[in-house]
Design a protein around this motif. Sequence first.
Motif, PDB file in Angstrom:
ATOM      1  N   GLU A  56       0.852  -1.175   0.000  1.00 33.95           N
ATOM      2  CA  GLU A  56       0.000   0.000   0.000  1.00 33.95           C
ATOM      3  C   GLU A  56       0.893   1.232   0.000  1.00 33.95           C
ATOM      4  O   GLU A  56       1.610   1.492   0.956  1.00 33.95           O
ATOM      5  N   LYS A  57       0.901   1.972  -1.125  1.00 34.97           N
ATOM      6  CA  LYS A  57       1.795   3.122  -1.289  1.00 34.97           C
ATOM      7  C   LYS A  57       3.239   2.728  -0.999  1.00 34.97           C
ATOM      8  O   LYS A  57       3.977   3.436  -0.329  1.00 34.97           O
ATOM      9  N   GLY A  58       3.616   1.561  -1.521  1.00 32.53           N
ATOM     10  CA  GLY A  58       4.981   1.084  -1.411  1.00 32.53           C
ATOM     11  C   GLY A  58       5.283   0.317  -0.149  1.00 32.53           C
ATOM     12  O   GLY A  58       6.336  -0.320  -0.046  1.00 32.53           O
ATOM     13  N   LYS A  59       4.386   0.331   0.827  1.00 37.55           N
ATOM     14  CA  LYS A  59       4.697  -0.256   2.129  1.00 37.55           C
ATOM     15  C   LYS A  59       4.027  -1.613   2.312  1.00 37.55           C
ATOM     16  O   LYS A  59       3.122  -1.988   1.579  1.00 37.55           O
ATOM     17  N   ASN A  60       4.486  -2.337   3.335  1.00 39.77           N
ATOM     18  CA  ASN A  60       4.054  -3.708   3.566  1.00 39.77           C
ATOM     19  C   ASN A  60       2.632  -3.750   4.111  1.00 39.77           C
ATOM     20  O   ASN A  60       2.371  -3.269   5.215  1.00 39.77           O
ATOM     21  N   ALA A  61       1.720  -4.291   3.343  1.00 38.20           N
ATOM     22  CA  ALA A  61       0.331  -4.450   3.772  1.00 38.20           C
ATOM     23  C   ALA A  61      -0.372  -5.342   2.767  1.00 38.20           C
ATOM     24  O   ALA A  61      -0.015  -5.366   1.593  1.00 38.20           O
ATOM     25  N   LEU A  62      -1.359  -6.064   3.236  1.00 32.32           N
ATOM     26  CA  LEU A  62      -2.278  -6.784   2.365  1.00 32.32           C
ATOM     27  C   LEU A  62      -3.660  -6.214   2.619  1.00 32.32           C
ATOM     28  O   LEU A  62      -4.077  -6.072   3.766  1.00 32.32           O
ATOM     29  N   SER A  63      -4.384  -5.866   1.567  1.00 30.82           N
ATOM     30  CA  SER A  63      -5.721  -5.321   1.753  1.00 30.82           C
ATOM     31  C   SER A  63      -6.584  -5.651   0.552  1.00 30.82           C
ATOM     32  O   SER A  63      -6.084  -5.801  -0.565  1.00 30.82           O
ATOM     33  N   LEU A  64      -7.881  -5.753   0.788  1.00 24.32           N
ATOM     34  CA  LEU A  64      -8.857  -5.952  -0.285  1.00 24.32           C
ATOM     35  C   LEU A  64      -9.481  -4.608  -0.626  1.00 24.32           C
ATOM     36  O   LEU A  64     -10.031  -3.927   0.244  1.00 24.32           O
ATOM     37  N   LYS A  65      -9.373  -4.211  -1.893  1.00 22.72           N
ATOM     38  CA  LYS A  65      -9.907  -2.933  -2.358  1.00 22.72           C
ATOM     39  C   LYS A  65     -11.188  -3.184  -3.154  1.00 22.72           C
ATOM     40  O   LYS A  65     -11.212  -4.053  -4.023  1.00 22.72           O
ATOM     41  N   ARG A  66     -12.219  -2.417  -2.866  1.00 22.87           N
ATOM     42  CA  ARG A  66     -13.499  -2.542  -3.574  1.00 22.87           C
ATOM     43  C   ARG A  66     -13.602  -1.461  -4.645  1.00 22.87           C
ATOM     44  O   ARG A  66     -13.284  -0.297  -4.405  1.00 22.87           O
ATOM     45  N   ASN A  67     -14.025  -1.862  -5.850  1.00 25.06           N
ATOM     46  CA  ASN A  67     -14.201  -0.921  -6.971  1.00 25.06           C
ATOM     47  C   ASN A  67     -12.937  -0.123  -7.257  1.00 25.06           C
ATOM     48  O   ASN A  67     -12.984   1.076  -7.533  1.00 25.06           O
TER      49      ASN A  67
END
Length: 505
Positions: free
Chosen positions: A475-486
């Motif tokens: 996320e913006k280059g940093k360590n993260a996992l996320s689910l993005k909608r649309n």
Amino acid sequence: MKNRQPLRLMTAEGELRGGMDDDLFVFKGIPFAAAPTGALRWRAPQPVAPWPGVRDAVTFGDASWQNRELCQIAGGGDPGPLSEDCLYLNVWTPDVAPSRPLPVMVWLHGGGFAMGSGALPPYDGKRLAARGAVVVTINYRLGHLGFFAHPALDAEYRNGGVVNNFALLDQIAALQWVQRNIPVFGGNRDNVTLFGESSGARSILSLCCSPLAEGLFHKGIVQSAYGLPDRTRSAALQQGEQIAAHFGLKDATAEQLRALPAHAFWSLPPPLAQGPVPIAGDAVLPQPMLTTFMTARQHRIPLIAGSNSDEASVLTYFNVDTAEVMRQLRASRPLSYRLLKWLYDIHDDRLLGRAAARDMAFSVMPWILMRAQHNVGMPGWRYWFDYVSERSRDLYPHGAWHGNEVPYAFNTLAAMTPGDIGRPFTETDHLLSQRMADYWFTFARDVGEFSHRLEGELSWPAWHPEEDLTLSFGEKGKNALSLKRNFMRARLRLFRLMMRSMVKL
């Protein structure tokens, strides 16, 4: 601990002697087709002549002719010895006699169909194989050796069925080798995942549209495929005649063309160079890839597809000035320019051009593919790669470059040398790599046509138009996992309509 002695296996073509890498069996430089040289240049790959005795499989085979320096800079490393005799593959396996056959992962390297090989360091199959997969990497013909059309060659196909996409046929021949031989290496010939990046990803999409590849693989992972239209056969034939004339062969015969030195083709000037797309209209790819997916007539297999946050980095190698492109757009099509500014809310022409180029060429493709998957009733998963190595974030201010995700997907950061030797990969970098490789392996092992989600650290639902979920690695280059909608939905809808118009033209 496995027996440390070299392993010998009997394939359909002959006996092989492999080696060990820790507890993994490795077989390198296995010929999957006869050398495409002499009279076999610009022909479909032919069977390998069985060899007597035991063949050593401990050294990578030669790569196709290419620009070595460019591959070292932009393609992942030194491709090694170059030759027209290049149809070799490599296998990593954790167990040749497992209690249950293992999932098979076949990698198609990128490089714009002009550079690369299956032996480059980012593509080492060791870490994926250690998870429980049989991993295969391959070489295929590049440049004009892999894609070529000329009337003298067409005349050899007297009953139709003209072939121009020889590189795609090489990939098909490698998949046929897998069907013949992979059980000997512990693999399941009924669970083959094809994965690749850039032109390797574009190859997967082409094979999903080829009647000659149907049934040879069962799933696909499409990393950073681009949306450039395929070349038409008429344009390819015209270029073929121009190339022959360049070599002083105005009315060339097939024999004269095959007598040209193989190394002469990769150094042709840009108007005569092979573009980064296959040729639509031959027996291998009868219809353009985009047309096939937009009309949902691709092979019915599960797919993962995604792209990176700064794919426009690839424009550097083509000397494209994004600010100048925007200035030209503002002058010639002011309404389109204002629409882009509204969509992105970016007021620096260089950054606006970079973002728009990324999305038009790369980001829209996974979204198109997900819609096509939904339309044929097959599951698909869309991802976004936006991670940058912790110690290199000042070097990548716009996000992950084209190709940056490859060593993360292979979990091969440990084998990579950072661009700056003073910026070694960190524990956090390796953690993100492990997470991504785990998803890729789980997809290869578990997913079928009725799967609805991909299990992992985050449960990843299959794409559906009403939810439009995208898994972001970083996320913006940093360590993260996320689910993005649309994610990017409005602009991708627009760019899809623009691509559809281009296909109609």
